[in-house]
Scaffold this active site. Structure first.
Site, mmCIF file in Angstrom:
data_model
loop_
_atom_site.group_PDB
_atom_site.id
_atom_site.type_symbol
_atom_site.label_atom_id
_atom_site.label_comp_id
_atom_site.label_asym_id
_atom_site.label_seq_id
_atom_site.Cartn_x
_atom_site.Cartn_y
_atom_site.Cartn_z
ATOM 1 C CD GLU A 161 -19.500 -2.086 8.687
ATOM 2 O OE1 GLU A 161 -19.634 -3.207 8.147
ATOM 3 O OE2 GLU A 161 -18.648 -1.251 8.320
ATOM 4 N NE ARG A 166 -22.901 -3.368 3.415
ATOM 5 C CZ ARG A 166 -22.278 -3.927 2.398
ATOM 6 N NH1 ARG A 166 -21.393 -4.853 2.601
ATOM 7 N NH2 ARG A 166 -22.568 -3.583 1.166
ATOM 8 C CE LYS A 226 -4.111 1.635 2.376
ATOM 9 N NZ LYS A 226 -5.252 1.313 3.197
HETATM 10 C C1 TPP Z 1 -19.269 -1.670 4.913
HETATM 11 C C2 TPP Z 1 -18.061 -0.778 4.936
HETATM 12 N N1 TPP Z 1 -17.439 -0.506 6.094
HETATM 13 C C3 TPP Z 1 -16.358 0.302 6.115
HETATM 14 C C4 TPP Z 1 -15.876 0.855 4.962
HETATM 15 C C5 TPP Z 1 -14.713 1.853 4.996
HETATM 16 N N2 TPP Z 1 -13.544 1.340 4.274
HETATM 17 C C6 TPP Z 1 -13.237 1.751 3.029
HETATM 18 S S1 TPP Z 1 -11.870 1.055 2.441
HETATM 19 C C7 TPP Z 1 -11.610 0.216 3.859
HETATM 20 C C8 TPP Z 1 -10.427 -0.671 4.005
HETATM 21 C C9 TPP Z 1 -10.352 -1.662 2.914
HETATM 22 O O1 TPP Z 1 -9.231 -2.459 3.112
HETATM 23 P P1 TPP Z 1 -8.914 -3.598 2.084
HETATM 24 O O2 TPP Z 1 -10.154 -4.359 1.756
HETATM 25 O O3 TPP Z 1 -7.796 -4.401 2.608
HETATM 26 O O4 TPP Z 1 -8.497 -2.814 0.779
HETATM 27 P P2 TPP Z 1 -7.211 -1.888 0.540
HETATM 28 O O5 TPP Z 1 -7.630 -0.482 0.790
HETATM 29 O O6 TPP Z 1 -6.156 -2.335 1.488
HETATM 30 O O7 TPP Z 1 -6.869 -2.108 -0.873
HETATM 31 C C10 TPP Z 1 -12.618 0.483 4.792
HETATM 32 C C11 TPP Z 1 -12.692 -0.079 6.157
HETATM 33 C C12 TPP Z 1 -16.559 0.561 3.766
HETATM 34 N N3 TPP Z 1 -16.187 1.069 2.587
HETATM 35 N N4 TPP Z 1 -17.628 -0.262 3.778
#
Ligand code: TPP
Length: 647
Positions: A371, A399, A283
């Site tokens: 959630e 959710r 990242k």
């Molecule tokens: C239901 C929900 N909860 C929280 C989020 C906030 N959120 C956006 S990106 C993220 C992290 C995603 O991490 P990952 O799946 O590992 O993807 P990366 O950014 O590392 O590529 C979060 C918690 C969301 N988009 N949807």
């Protein structure tokens, strides 16, 4: 100056003109462009920098005109946008009427879904694959899922089903060890083990060899060896968890080696059944500050390209956010109340609970992007005598609607929900706007819903909320508090009691939460025109301050309710329901709020203005109602002509 390679790409097919070395140069060009644009238009930087080679390799290998590419969450699709005909529009990223920061089905045929919530991709991909079987369509479906999103309940449900159905499907696990902060959970630990066991294949072969050469003595020895083999297999076979779920597991492979990525994607492309390809990425790759601190640059503000220095908001650096008020107040309350525990669903920084976690590590839970589980966990905690505060963005609590109903309200549990990012969030757009929480919570028996007009009131509401032995939700926006100074000794708030902030004869505005200050400003503007109005700070959407509201409605010829929530099922609807129930005439009541449509991205201020949810917009609305009254009441009519609704 020679033309950049990126400028030669108008559709993904154009990638075919390049060799591997060119594609490496292209990766560099893409990173530079993303850093440049995101430094001006804040957006999701680090995740996009990490997925450059992988996105190029995907578009190089598959034909996503025919095949389908589904991104989980979708915040990591900037590279995908650049390769699918949106390069020229890229500088407008996340601006009003510009390119969305997420996949958007109205933006491109390469985006099968408009999305922004974690966990949806594998289900959607499996659904498409099932439909292909029924329709006799031959194509490949790829879902790209992060190492945090794969732990979301919906992802796990979909993996479970996909392994059972055995449909053709590629799940591409983009493992960068990070959610927004570090990925949490047992699956993350499993992935970490895979990453840090480089010699697993040789080791496996060797163990197999040793086991085969052992003499077998009797049945017991046979069973023991079988058991040892099974245990060792689990210990040393990467991705065994996915194999056991019915997937063909490949990896882990280096997600920045384009040649290796293309080779393996070619190879797995035509393998039948569900496949999980585990790709390791970094990242923030290619931009040192983001690589060093990926959480800070997951979605930073504007920053200097030279050194990554994030700029303070130019508006007023002294102002503090509602999130900060929540964060500090909860720590204060928890210091004197040992029962308070805090829960976040993968948003420690966003909700401000990271500070609580540092101060009270044993009373803090980051459950990952889960959630539903967060709410279920709160149920268990409260039923054992603790006081859970779950800080979940308004849009993400959607959710867990059923858990709020079943595990909280039905149990009459004293859990406090801190609904940050309520109302219009701005540049993240429709998936992130928190404009439905009143509608999805208000009908649940026993819940208390409140919204502070400012930071001081948020403090008071939190103080009162943690003392309640029943469910409560406090909504507050992604914004700075409006007052100049936080009153640290804020006064006590009584449940179900609003307040009159200003008294007038000509009409009344009943405002909720973040709309109270703009309504007060509007009242000043009206006063300048000789129209004195009453302004009510409602504070509660449930229970409503019935006495106050009925009194105000009876006294005024025009009553306008104002909220930054969907008009359908919102605060204004609650008032109308109350008045109908009491047999009170609602002829002169008007509602203002979010119209019955999904609101696009753009800065929060711009969107609120367009929706008329600022002082001028409320003023215009009031005047338009005023102008419908009998001519005798109209003063300076021509001056007071409202401008048309902008949306
Ligand atoms: C239901 C929900 N909860 C929280 C989020 C906030 N959120 C956006 S990106 C993220 C992290 C995603 O991490 P990952 O799946 O590992 O993807 P990366 O950014 O590392 O590529 C979060 C918690 C969301 N988009 N949807």
């Amino acid at each position: 100056m020679s033309q950049k390679l990126l400028e030669k790409i108008n559709t993904p097919k154009d990638l075919q003109q390049f060799n591997i070395e060119d594609l490496t140069v292209l990766s560099q060009e893409i990173r530079e462009l993303i850093v440049g644009v995101v430094s001006r238009n804040p957006g999701h930087l680090a995740s996009n920098l990490g997925i450059v080679e992988l996105t190029i390799a995907l578009h190089y290998t598959f034909d996503f005109n025919k095949d389908k590419l589904i991104w989980d969450v979708g915040h990591q699709t900037y590279v995908h946008k650049l390769l699918t005909g949106r390069r020229k529009a890229f500088p407008t990223l996340r601006q009003y009427k510009g390119l969305s920061g997420f996949p958007d089905k109205d933006e491109s045929e390469y985006d099968p879904f408009t999305c922004g919530h974690s966990g949806h991709a594998i289900s959607a991909a499996l659904g498409m694959s099932c439909a292909d079987k029924i329709n006799g369509v031959d194509r490949r479906i790829v879902a790209v899922v992060g190492d945090a999103a794969i732990g979301a309940g919906m992802s796990l449900e979909a993996l479970n089903h996909a392994g059972h159905l055995k449909r053709n499907l590629v799940v591409l696990l983009n493992d960068n060890e990070m959610a927004i902060s570090n990925t949490v959970g047992a699956i993350a630990k499993h992935l970490n083990k895979i990453r840090t066991t480089p010699l697993y294949t040789d080791f496996k072969k060797e163990v197999h060899h040793v086991l085969q050469s052992l003499p077998l003595v009797g049945k017991r020895m046979e069973h023991t060896l079988e058991h040892i083999t099974e245990v060792l297999k689990r210990e040393i076979t990467p991705g065994q968890i996915f194999v056991d779920l019915g997937f063909n597991y490949f990896g882990p492979i280096d997600g920045h080696n384009i040649r290796e990525l293309i080779d393996i994607l070619h190879n797995i492309k035509n393998i039948d059944g569900p496949i999980l390809l585990h790709v390791i990425t970094e990242k923030g790759r290619g931009f040192e500050p983001a690589l060093k601190n990926p959480a800070r640059y997951h979605s930073a503000g504007t920053f200097q390209m030279r050194n990554g220095k994030v700029m303070e908001t130019p508006k007023d650096p002294k102002k503090i956010s509602y999130t900060k008020v929540f964060s500090e107040t909860l720590i204060e309350l928890a210091a004197s109340n040992k029962d308070i525990v805090a829960i976040t669903a993968a948003m420690p920084e966003g909700t401000g609970l990271d500070a609580f976690g540092k101060k009270f590590p044993d009373r803090y839970f980051d459950v990952g992007i889960c959630e539903q589980h967060a709410v279920g966990l709160a149920n268990g905690l409260v039923s054992s005598g603790l006081k859970p505060v779950a800080a979940i963005y308004s849009t993400f609590l959607q959710r867990a609607y059923d858990q709020v109903f079943h595990d909280v309200c039905l149990q009459k549990n004293g859990i406090l929900f801190a609904l940050d990012r309520s109302g219009i969030v701005g540049n993240d757009g429709p998936t992130h706007n928190g404009v439905f929480d009143i509608a999805y919570l208000r009908h649940l028996p026993g819940i208390t819903l409140m919204a502070p007009k400012d930071g001081t009131e948020l403090k008071a509401m939190l103080k009162m909320g943690v003392q309640l032995n029943s469910p409560v939700a406090i909504r507050y926006p992604r914004a700075n508090i409006p007052e100049d100074n936080l009153d640290r000794n804020c006064k006590h708030i009584e449940i179900g009691k609003g307040e009159i902030l200003r008294k007038g004869q000509e009409g009344a505005i009943i405002a909720y939460g973040a709309m109270v200050y703009p309504s007060m400003e509007c009242a000043d503007m009206l006063a300048e025109k000789g129209i004195d109005v009453t302004v009510v700070n409602a504070r509660f959407a449930k229970p409503l301050d019935e006495k106050l509201i009925i009194e105000v409605v009876r006294k005024h010829q025009i009553v306008l309710t104002v909220e930054d929530h969907s008009e359908v099922g919102g605060f204004g609807s609650a008032i109308i329901e109350l008045l109908i129930d009491k047999g009170i005439n609602i002829q002169n009541i008007r509602k203002m709020g979010i119209p019955d449509k999904f609101i696009e991205h753009g800065s929060r201020d711009v969107i609120l203005k367009i929706l008329n949810l600022d002082a001028e917009g409320i003023y215009r609305k009031f005047i338009s109602i005023w102008n419908t009254l009998e001519p005798v009441r109209i003063k300076n009519k021509e001056e007071l002509e409202p401008t048309p609704n902008l949306i």
